[in-house]
Scaffold this motif. Structure first.
Motif, PDB file in Angstrom:
ATOM      1  N   ARG A   1      39.891  39.773  50.978  1.00  0.00           N
ATOM      2  CA  ARG A   1      40.763  40.508  50.064  1.00  0.00           C
ATOM      3  C   ARG A   1      41.682  41.456  50.823  1.00  0.00           C
ATOM      4  NH1 ARG A   1      36.035  40.447  46.746  1.00  0.00           N
ATOM      5  NH2 ARG A   1      35.359  42.472  47.539  1.00  0.00           N
TER       6      ARG A   1
ATOM      7  N   GLU B   1      45.815  41.567  50.783  1.00  0.00           N
ATOM      8  CA  GLU B   1      46.580  42.761  50.438  1.00  0.00           C
ATOM      9  C   GLU B   1      47.535  43.157  51.554  1.00  0.00           C
ATOM     10  OE1 GLU B   1      43.858  45.812  49.428  1.00  0.00           O
ATOM     11  OE2 GLU B   1      42.929  44.684  47.771  1.00  0.00           O
TER      12      GLU B   1
ATOM     13  N   SER C   1      50.762  39.855  43.348  1.00  0.00           N
ATOM     14  CA  SER C   1      49.735  40.888  43.505  1.00  0.00           C
ATOM     15  C   SER C   1      50.207  42.214  42.936  1.00  0.00           C
ATOM     16  CB  SER C   1      49.375  41.066  44.983  1.00  0.00           C
ATOM     17  OG  SER C   1      48.535  42.192  45.161  1.00  0.00           O
TER      18      SER C   1
ATOM     19  N   ASN D   1      48.415  44.941  42.895  1.00  0.00           N
ATOM     20  CA  ASN D   1      48.010  45.987  43.831  1.00  0.00           C
ATOM     21  C   ASN D   1      49.030  46.155  44.953  1.00  0.00           C
ATOM     22  OD1 ASN D   1      45.469  47.075  42.875  1.00  0.00           O
ATOM     23  ND2 ASN D   1      44.557  45.084  43.310  1.00  0.00           N
TER      24      ASN D   1
ATOM     25  N   ASP E   1      45.910  39.287  41.281  1.00  0.00           N
ATOM     26  CA  ASP E   1      44.808  40.241  41.257  1.00  0.00           C
ATOM     27  C   ASP E   1      44.059  40.220  39.930  1.00  0.00           C
ATOM     28  OD1 ASP E   1      45.290  41.212  43.849  1.00  0.00           O
ATOM     29  OD2 ASP E   1      46.853  42.555  43.112  1.00  0.00           O
TER      30      ASP E   1
END
Length: 298
Positions: free
Chosen positions: A22, A26, A129, A131, A205
């Motif tokens: 993960r 990111e 994503s 995030n 996500d």
């Protein structure tokens, strides 16, 4: 090896996500590259920073010591970059840098903003994503971001961001082939899809975790194919898969969109911007986003 800010950022990403996989996603890099980078950092510092387990990674005592010093440094660097970018933006003239996950509201939102702010340069950055988009806002690379948060899979909203909620919970629908037996029903039960293969994009996500939780709660354990949603819609049309989709989505040729009985999965839609610095832009962006979203239902 001299430690750089990017190395400290990588350590924090591993600690926050609890997973090399993960964290690599990111950070926008491959897992092998991150693993190699971590090994070099540990060699440079002379000790192991994380214990690798089947369930993920957790910091060692040395790792916790390094992280306690790294986080304030990263925060200071982020604030420095944010302030510098804000000063440069003021010198260059008004602009609004928007980030967003996929949404049919985007064209109307951009149109309304350009009409509302005729002298402002408006740009759009898309990412699967949420995030990643929130981090770009926190670092000053974006002014606002429109994202969705899947039930039970909270996003990591960086400190210092202000949030405007557009929809507290939007129940998601399912898209399936037009000739699927369940397509004849105005509302589809998950049990009617027990024999189908599902498809999900795990890079979005919370999407895979949310869908898996939904299927398990219904007592289903179907085959699941991982891939991007552009491919998914083509496979839906051929009857190969079914997939969760936004209720505002438009059906593609040979497909239909139906609500799921009991609304078993939903998302929270919100807009985020930096508190204080960009809140006037956030307020304007929110008003026009709300207007564009309302237009979708007309």
């Amino acid at each position: 090896m001299d430690l750089e800010v990017r190395h400290l950022r990588a350590l924090c990403a591993i600690a926050d996500s609890g997973s090399l996989h993960r964290a690599a996603r990111e950070l926008g890099m491959s897992q092998p590259s991150l693993t190699t980078q971590l090994r070099r950092i540990e060699n440079s510092l002379g000790g192991q920073l994380f214990i690798r387990e089947r369930t993920g990674c957790r910091p060692t005592p040395l790792g916790r010591t390094v992280l306690s010093r790294a986080r304030p440094l990263i925060t200071e660097m982020r604030e420095l970059v944010t302030d510098a970018k804000a000063a440069a933006a003021r010198a260059a003239g008004p602009r609004l840098r928007i980030g967003s996950t996929a949404s049919r509201a985007l064209p109307g939102w951009l149109r309304r903003l350009r009409s509302r702010l005729p002298g402002t340069e408006t740009s759009l950055h898309m990412d699967v994503s949420a995030n990643a988009l929130l981090r770009l806002v926190a670092s000053g690379q974006l002014d606002v971001a429109f994202v969705h948060e899947v039930d039970g899979c909270p996003l990591r909203v960086p400190e210092g961001l202000a949030v405007r909620v557009l929809v507290e919970r939007e129940a998601q629908s399912v898209t399936l082939a037009a000739d699927h037996p369940a397509a004849a029903n105005p509302v589809v039960k998950l049990a009617d899809l027990a024999d189908d293969q599902w498809m999900v994009d795990p890079t979005v996500d919370g999407e895979w975790d949310g869908m898996r939780r939904m299927l398990q709660a219904a007592g289903l354990n179907p085959r699941v194919l991982h891939g991007d949603y552009l491919t998914a819609f083509s496979l839906v049309a051929s009857g190969e898969v079914v997939t969760v989709c936004q209720p505002t989505s438009r059906p593609r040729p040979d497909t239909v969109i139906r609500p799921l009985a009991g609304d078993p999965i939903g998302v929270r839609l919100f807009l985020a911007g930096r508190a204080g610095v960009c809140e006037p832009d956030l307020d304007v962006a929110y008003e026009e986003l709300a207007g564009a979203y309302e237009e979708l239902g007309k």
